[in-house]
Motif scaffolding. Structure first.
Motif, mmCIF file in Angstrom:
data_model
loop_
_atom_site.group_PDB
_atom_site.id
_atom_site.type_symbol
_atom_site.label_atom_id
_atom_site.label_comp_id
_atom_site.label_asym_id
_atom_site.label_seq_id
_atom_site.Cartn_x
_atom_site.Cartn_y
_atom_site.Cartn_z
ATOM 1 N N MET A 1 4.036 14.081 -19.935
ATOM 2 C CA MET A 1 2.678 13.519 -19.810
ATOM 3 C C MET A 1 2.675 12.400 -18.783
ATOM 4 O O MET A 1 3.657 11.665 -18.646
ATOM 5 N N THR A 6 -0.198 8.266 -21.025
ATOM 6 C CA THR A 6 0.594 7.861 -22.192
ATOM 7 C C THR A 6 0.283 6.431 -22.589
ATOM 8 O O THR A 6 0.130 6.116 -23.785
ATOM 9 N N GLU A 7 0.161 5.556 -21.605
ATOM 10 C CA GLU A 7 -0.137 4.140 -21.884
ATOM 11 C C GLU A 7 -1.493 3.987 -22.567
ATOM 12 O O GLU A 7 -1.639 3.240 -23.546
ATOM 13 N N GLN A 10 -1.325 5.296 -26.194
ATOM 14 C CA GLN A 10 -0.639 4.347 -27.087
ATOM 15 C C GLN A 10 -1.537 3.153 -27.409
ATOM 16 O O GLN A 10 -1.582 2.683 -28.552
#
Length: 267
Positions: A1, A6-7, A10
């Motif tokens: 990804m 992704t950041e 999250q």
């Protein structure tokens, strides 16, 4: 990804965790950061560029804005609701062919209709309604808003107040309470103009309160000029406190005669 995706995912997980523990301050901070990160995705509205992660980015952004709308209701911030809904709307209207429909779409669209009704923006209410597909009108959340508007326009205030007990979604409670207050204020205004007094039981029934205590609290907070004594609610004091407006009859007569003379000259 993709690392950026992704950041954001999250950070959104932290937002949902904060929301579940009712840490609204943390939610507001994280939401502000999430919105900044979303601006870096060219796949999102209004560009809709076909990037490799476009579908995942669109789904995540839609989910974030849906939570933003719900958070604004939790915060009782109608301005934030309008901003967040405007940002969310393209994901329902323009991205519908790119990503699968959201289960929260109709509840949130119905919630927006309810907001417009509470704010007495009836023209916008009908405009938004006309943009919906026919099948949406059968959804309980949309039907709820439509039936409320019909009851409100017909003056069937008892149906509006009783609808508070059967909201189709928990997020609707805030706007339903606002609508109930608007309706009660309307009934109260008509009552004090139409009656000198009412028995407490009649006033309670008219304003649809379930107990004397609720009626007393409403009068104390909203109509302290009303007087409760001998088992009755007296409106006469409220009427006496309203200044009487004198009709300038002589001035009106002179103006009418002047208009009549000018009309004779024209003819």
């Amino acid at each position: 990804m993709d690392p950026k995706l992704t950041e954001v995912a999250q950070m959104f997980a932290r937002f949902k965790a904060a929301y579940s523990r009712n840490d609204l301050d943390a939610c507001v901070t994280l939401l502000s950061q999430l919105k900044v990160h979303l601006t870096k995705f060219p796949s999102l509205p209004p560009l809709f560029q076909q990037t490799p992660n476009a579908v995942e980015e669109l789904k995540l952004a839609r989910d974030i804005y849906e939570h933003a709308v719900v958070l604004s209701v939790k915060l009782e911030d109608q301005d934030a609701f309008e901003r967040d809904f405007c940002q969310l709307k393209p994901y329902y209207m323009d991205a519908c062919g790119i990503i699968p429909p959201s289960p929260e779409e109709y509840p949130i669209l119905g919630l927006n209709l309810l907001r417009l009704l509470v704010q007495n923006r009836i023209a916008e209410f009908h405009t938004e309604l006309e943009l919906l597909p026919v099948k949406a009108l059968e959804h309980p959340c949309i039907k709820h808003a439509v039936e409320l508007e019909q009851s409100f326009m017909e003056g069937a205030y008892n149906r509006v107040l009783s609808a508070r007990q059967a909201v189709p979604h928990e997020t609707y409670v805030y706007f339903m309470d606002l609508l109930a207050k608007t309706v009660r204020d309307e009934i109260a205004g008509c009552s004090e103009k139409g009656y000198d007094s009412l028995s407490i039981s009649d006033a309670k029934q008219m304003l649809m309160f379930s107990s004397d205590q609720e009626l007393h609290q409403y009068i104390t907070e909203e109509h302290p000029e009303w007087e409760i004594k001998n088992g009755c609610v007296f409106f006469q004091k409220a009427k006496e406190s309203q200044p009487c407006k004198e009709i300038p009859s002589l001035q009106l007569i002179n103006q009418t005669l002047s208009y009549a003379r000018e009309l004779e000259r024209i003819v």
